[in-house]
Design a protein around this motif. Structure first.
Motif, PDB file in Angstrom:
ATOM      1  N   ALA A 164       0.825  -1.206   0.000  1.00  0.00           N
ATOM      2  CA  ALA A 164       0.000   0.000   0.000  1.00  0.00           C
ATOM      3  C   ALA A 164       0.861   1.259   0.000  1.00  0.00           C
ATOM      4  CB  ALA A 164      -0.936  -0.005   1.208  1.00  0.00           C
ATOM      5  N   ALA A 165       1.944   1.248   0.776  1.00  0.00           N
ATOM      6  CA  ALA A 165       2.846   2.408   0.799  1.00  0.00           C
ATOM      7  C   ALA A 165       3.508   2.603  -0.561  1.00  0.00           C
ATOM      8  CB  ALA A 165       3.901   2.224   1.887  1.00  0.00           C
ATOM      9  N   ASP A 166       3.915   1.505  -1.207  1.00  0.00           N
ATOM     10  CA  ASP A 166       4.507   1.611  -2.540  1.00  0.00           C
ATOM     11  C   ASP A 166       3.506   2.150  -3.547  1.00  0.00           C
ATOM     12  OD1 ASP A 166       6.860   0.632  -1.551  1.00  0.00           O
ATOM     13  OD2 ASP A 166       6.564  -1.420  -2.303  1.00  0.00           O
ATOM     14  N   ALA A 167       2.264   1.669  -3.490  1.00  0.00           N
ATOM     15  CA  ALA A 167       1.234   2.131  -4.422  1.00  0.00           C
ATOM     16  C   ALA A 167       0.951   3.613  -4.226  1.00  0.00           C
ATOM     17  CB  ALA A 167      -0.041   1.312  -4.240  1.00  0.00           C
ATOM     18  N   LEU A 168       0.891   4.045  -2.963  1.00  0.00           N
ATOM     19  CA  LEU A 168       0.672   5.474  -2.704  1.00  0.00           C
ATOM     20  C   LEU A 168       1.840   6.309  -3.202  1.00  0.00           C
ATOM     21  CD1 LEU A 168      -0.920   5.433   0.847  1.00  0.00           C
ATOM     22  CD2 LEU A 168      -1.988   6.192  -1.270  1.00  0.00           C
ATOM     23  N   SER A 169       3.034   5.810  -3.027  1.00  0.00           N
ATOM     24  CA  SER A 169       4.216   6.529  -3.491  1.00  0.00           C
ATOM     25  C   SER A 169       4.197   6.658  -5.014  1.00  0.00           C
ATOM     26  CB  SER A 169       5.473   5.805  -3.033  1.00  0.00           C
ATOM     27  OG  SER A 169       6.615   6.452  -3.495  1.00  0.00           O
ATOM     28  N   ARG A 170       3.869   5.553  -5.727  1.00  0.00           N
ATOM     29  CA  ARG A 170       3.792   5.618  -7.196  1.00  0.00           C
ATOM     30  C   ARG A 170       2.689   6.567  -7.643  1.00  0.00           C
ATOM     31  NH1 ARG A 170       4.273   0.139  -6.632  1.00  0.00           N
ATOM     32  NH2 ARG A 170       2.088  -0.178  -7.200  1.00  0.00           N
ATOM     33  N   PHE A 171       1.544   6.525  -6.966  1.00  0.00           N
ATOM     34  CA  PHE A 171       0.437   7.414  -7.313  1.00  0.00           C
ATOM     35  C   PHE A 171       0.863   8.868  -7.157  1.00  0.00           C
ATOM     36  CE2 PHE A 171      -3.353   9.882  -6.303  1.00  0.00           C
ATOM     37  CZ  PHE A 171      -4.197   9.514  -7.337  1.00  0.00           C
ATOM     38  N   GLU A 172       1.560   9.176  -6.073  1.00  0.00           N
ATOM     39  CA  GLU A 172       2.015  10.542  -5.843  1.00  0.00           C
ATOM     40  C   GLU A 172       3.020  10.960  -6.909  1.00  0.00           C
ATOM     41  OE1 GLU A 172       4.779  12.584  -4.895  1.00  0.00           O
ATOM     42  OE2 GLU A 172       3.282  14.144  -4.807  1.00  0.00           O
ATOM     43  N   GLU A 173       3.923  10.050  -7.289  1.00  0.00           N
ATOM     44  CA  GLU A 173       4.908  10.377  -8.320  1.00  0.00           C
ATOM     45  C   GLU A 173       4.231  10.650  -9.656  1.00  0.00           C
ATOM     46  OE1 GLU A 173       7.749   7.230  -8.549  1.00  0.00           O
ATOM     47  OE2 GLU A 173       8.538   7.618  -6.542  1.00  0.00           O
ATOM     48  N   GLU A 174       3.224   9.856 -10.002  1.00  0.00           N
ATOM     49  CA  GLU A 174       2.548  10.008 -11.285  1.00  0.00           C
ATOM     50  C   GLU A 174       1.676  11.247 -11.342  1.00  0.00           C
ATOM     51  OE1 GLU A 174       0.392   6.487 -12.287  1.00  0.00           O
ATOM     52  OE2 GLU A 174       2.164   5.217 -12.122  1.00  0.00           O
TER      53      GLU A 174
END
Length: 182
Positions: free
Chosen positions: A92-102
């Motif tokens: 979940a933390a990785d997905a949130l990080s990718r979402f924020e980057e995108e």
């Protein structure tokens, strides 16, 4: 004990205990009340000890807690719940990080907060401080500009927009150990 809990002071509880002990030696109404309170406290304690011995509540509660802990440990060993929960939290933390980057969510929030601060900042104020020459209470008679009217303008480089093809390319380059999403 009660005085210490009520006041948080050992000195106050010691003084209350000394006063209660003295009150029991008196032969007037105060002495009678103090002795009755002491007898009631003693009877309550004796009854609590009797009930504990008869029902064994403390040992039953301790055994129940040990049983629950054993069953939880067995369940975790069989199904690896703690490891799964840790992996899910990491994903979940990785997905949130990718979402924020995108999508640049934090940058958008920062720009929104800057716009709000600019919209409510008094005219002529520097870094959010009101001019000393402004009369009256805070913000009395001070005009506030509106951001959508174009003042004050935000300075600094604009945020670089990413195209759909750039976003798809970054999704395909997922780190090792993870599937690349389509």
């Amino acid at each position: 004990g009660v005085a210490a809990a009520a006041t948080g002071s050992f000195t106050a509880s010691a003084a209350a205990a000394a006063g209660s002990a003295y009150a029991t030696t008196r032969e007037d109404r105060l002495g009678t009340v103090a002795r009755a309170a002491g007898n009631a406290a003693t009877a309550t304690y004796d009854r609590a000890v009797h009930v504990e011995r008869e029902l064994q509540l403390g040992s039953r509660a301790a055994e129940c807690a040990r049983s629950v802990a054993r069953k939880a440990s067995d369940l975790d060993q069989r199904h690896h719940l703690a490891a799964r929960a840790a992996a899910a939290a990491g994903a979940a933390a990785d997905a949130l990080s990718r979402f924020e980057e995108e999508h640049g969510l934090l940058d958008a929030m920062a720009r929104g907060l800057d716009a709000f601060a600019d919209a409510v900042r008094p005219v002529g104020a520097q870094e959010g401080r009101r001019r000393a020459s402004t009369p009256g209470p805070r913000h009395a008679g001070v005009q506030t500009p509106l951001r959508f009217l174009g003042w004050p303008r935000r300075t600094g480089p604009p945020r670089r927009a990413r195209s759909d093809s750039q976003i798809r390319a970054s999704r395909r380059q997922a780190p090792s150990g993870r599937r690349a999403s389509a």
